[in-house]
Design a protein around this motif. Structure first.
Motif, mmCIF file in Angstrom:
data_model
loop_
_atom_site.group_PDB
_atom_site.id
_atom_site.type_symbol
_atom_site.label_atom_id
_atom_site.label_comp_id
_atom_site.label_asym_id
_atom_site.label_seq_id
_atom_site.Cartn_x
_atom_site.Cartn_y
_atom_site.Cartn_z
ATOM 1 N N LEU A 1 0.820 -1.214 0.000
ATOM 2 C CA LEU A 1 0.000 0.000 0.000
ATOM 3 C C LEU A 1 0.856 1.267 0.000
ATOM 4 C CD1 LEU A 1 -2.809 -1.063 2.498
ATOM 5 C CD2 LEU A 1 -3.093 -0.597 0.051
ATOM 6 N N MET A 2 2.173 1.110 0.265
ATOM 7 C CA MET A 2 3.073 2.264 0.251
ATOM 8 C C MET A 2 3.654 2.537 -1.133
ATOM 9 S SD MET A 2 3.004 3.604 3.227
ATOM 10 C CE MET A 2 4.182 4.835 2.716
ATOM 11 N N ASP A 3 3.248 1.749 -2.134
ATOM 12 C CA ASP A 3 3.837 1.905 -3.466
ATOM 13 C C ASP A 3 3.607 3.301 -4.036
ATOM 14 O OD1 ASP A 3 5.191 0.507 -5.743
ATOM 15 O OD2 ASP A 3 3.359 1.122 -6.783
ATOM 16 N N GLU A 4 2.478 3.917 -3.681
ATOM 17 C CA GLU A 4 2.176 5.250 -4.200
ATOM 18 C C GLU A 4 2.906 6.356 -3.436
ATOM 19 O OE1 GLU A 4 -2.347 4.789 -5.836
ATOM 20 O OE2 GLU A 4 -2.059 4.435 -3.701
ATOM 21 N N LYS A 5 3.659 5.966 -2.392
ATOM 22 C CA LYS A 5 4.449 6.948 -1.632
ATOM 23 C C LYS A 5 5.842 6.375 -1.375
ATOM 24 C CE LYS A 5 2.508 9.396 1.648
ATOM 25 N NZ LYS A 5 1.744 9.821 2.855
ATOM 26 N N ARG A 6 6.491 5.981 -2.476
ATOM 27 C CA ARG A 6 7.812 5.342 -2.363
ATOM 28 C C ARG A 6 8.853 6.276 -1.735
ATOM 29 N NH1 ARG A 6 8.886 1.924 -7.985
ATOM 30 N NH2 ARG A 6 6.956 0.667 -7.922
#
Length: 457
Positions: A345-350
């Motif tokens: 779920l953190m992929d959009e806030k790498r």
């Protein structure tokens, strides 16, 4: 037809299907790979921020996600795992600069695994080690960390501080007892040594008008998703316990747990010395294979923060909860001392995730980054629902077809990345087939293919 023959046929059918469909994927895979070359990652602006990072935990998507987060921030990422996972899709990610194969881990080869990992870290001059541990390697990885600290190694490890703490967190009973001591809400539980102990609890009236069930400590037990109520009459209890006659033993321990009828959630953290730097929460289940943010369940964070702060914990930790539908209270049910797959779920806030890892390991943000951002880092508000394509495709032929179609249309695949496409194609057409072939060769049983963990369970 005996069970062994049925297993062989099942494995061959699954294996043949994946291998045959690989032919259809060749052209899309080549085109995607060529297009990915057009998407260059920006080089790190300040060389002083660049680190050489070892990530262990190759078959899991969560391991690949950590590689992408760190590579996107400009770090050099080295990936390593056991020999049985040497054909993991993440090995071929363009976010991974080198791959190393470690010995398989079992009782006889524990020292080989341990010494090979230490040798790799020392000879490769690793700056950071992030163990995205398997269930079997969590405690051993902690032993390696303790050894490295005792030799004043230069490597900084985002992992559990000591073996005792790792063992406590990994043991459901010890964990629940610790939570109870800290005053944190957990279901009622009772340690048992044998089937007779269940009858002793019955004599005390524990099961009258209450739902308790037998829970195995072994995470791979066939009973791990069995919540059948323990009967409150002697005749029914005697019949019920016949099914556990040869199961409960010192080698196969169980305990009696109160059943909380409610929704299950997970709280996933990266922390350092009791301070949380990254936090993800999501609805969960015993076989969770898609993720969405649950930031509105603030009691999860409050519970986790209290526990992590009280224990001054460091590392990647995953906590499971049941929500009491009457009170809304979050009750901790277990902890796994390793990173949870919901990190996708953190992929959009790498970038923010990479900064959180840097802060946890170095004690400060990378040069040029301001400290005005809120910590801990959490997923994007209204984060995109994440799924695994092959899991969803299989549901299109079931009663879950409509829900699966909605996820495919409105969500995103956990492995697909247009700038790093090979893992998406190689997970179902190389990684899983090699594991199926290995199981077939060794005659080992399996029940499901878990694309999220990249393993057979």
């Amino acid at each position: 037809m005996n069970n062994s023959s049925k297993l062989q046929i099942k494995t061959l059918i699954y294996l043949t299907t994946l291998v045959a469909s690989s032919v259809l994927m060749v052209v899309p895979a080549v085109l995607a790979l060529l297009l990915s070359f057009l998407k260059f990652r920006k080089p790190i602006k300040n060389a002083a921020n660049r680190r050489k990072v070892l990530v262990t935990g190759a078959p899991h998507t969560k391991g690949l996600q950590i590689c992408r987060i760190l590579s996107n921030a400009g770090h050099e990422v080295i990936l390593a795992d056991m020999k049985r996972f040497q054909w993991s899709a993440s090995r071929f990610s363009n976010c991974v600069s080198k791959w190393f194969t470690l010995p398989n881990l079992n009782k006889e080869t524990k020292e080989d695994y341990r010494s090979s990992l230490i040798k790799l870290i020392e000879e490769t001059e690793i700056d950071w080690w992030i163990p995205v541990s398997h269930t079997a390697t969590a405690v051993v990885d902690t032993e390696v960390r303790v050894h490295l600290e005792s030799t004043n190694s230069r490597v900084k490890v985002l992992g559990i501080d000591d073996v005792k703490t790792a063992a406590l967190l990994d043991d459901k009973l010890l964990f629940l007892a610790d939570c109870k001591t800290l005053g944190l809400p957990v279901p009622r539980f009772y340690r048992i040594q044998s089937s007779q102990d269940v009858f002793t609890l019955w004599e005390k009236g524990l099961f009258n008008n209450s739902h308790f069930f037998l829970k195995p400590l072994n995470p791979y037990s066939e009973d791990r998703v069995c919540f059948t109520r323990i009967p409150d009459t002697l005749v029914e209890l005697s019949s019920f316990m016949q099914g556990y006659k040869n199961k409960i033993s010192p080698q196969s321990p169980y305990f009696v747990s109160e059943f909380v009828k409610g929704d299950e959630y997970t709280g996933n953290v990266l922390c350092k010395d009791g301070k949380i730097h990254l936090f993800v929460s999501n609805p969960s289940s015993p076989m969770q294979i898609d993720y969405q943010d649950a930031r509105d369940k603030t009691k999860i964070y409050n519970w986790v923060e209290s526990f992590v702060k009280a224990k001054k914990l460091t590392g990647s930790l995953c906590f499971d909860f049941m929500e009491d539908p009457r009170t809304g209270e979050m009750m901790g049910i277990e902890c796994n001392p390793r990173l949870h797959s919901s990190i996708v779920l953190m992929d959009e806030k790498r970038k923010e995730a990479a900064n959180a890892i840097f802060l946890a390991l170095e004690g400060h943000l990378p040069s040029g980054e301001t400290s005005g951002k809120d910590y801990p880092v959490t997923p994007k508000v209204k984060a995109t629902h994440v799924y695994w394509m092959y899991n969803e495709l299989s549901k299109l032929f079931t009663r879950e077809a409509a829900a699966a179609a909605r996820r495919i249309l409105h969500g995103k695949d956990a492995v697909w990345d247009s700038s790093d496409p090979l893992p998406f194609f190689l997970l179902p057409h190389l990684q899983i087939p090699t594991l199926l072939w290995d199981q077939l060769w060794r005659g080992q049983p399996w029940e499901i293919v878990n694309f999220c963990l990249g393993q057979l369970r």
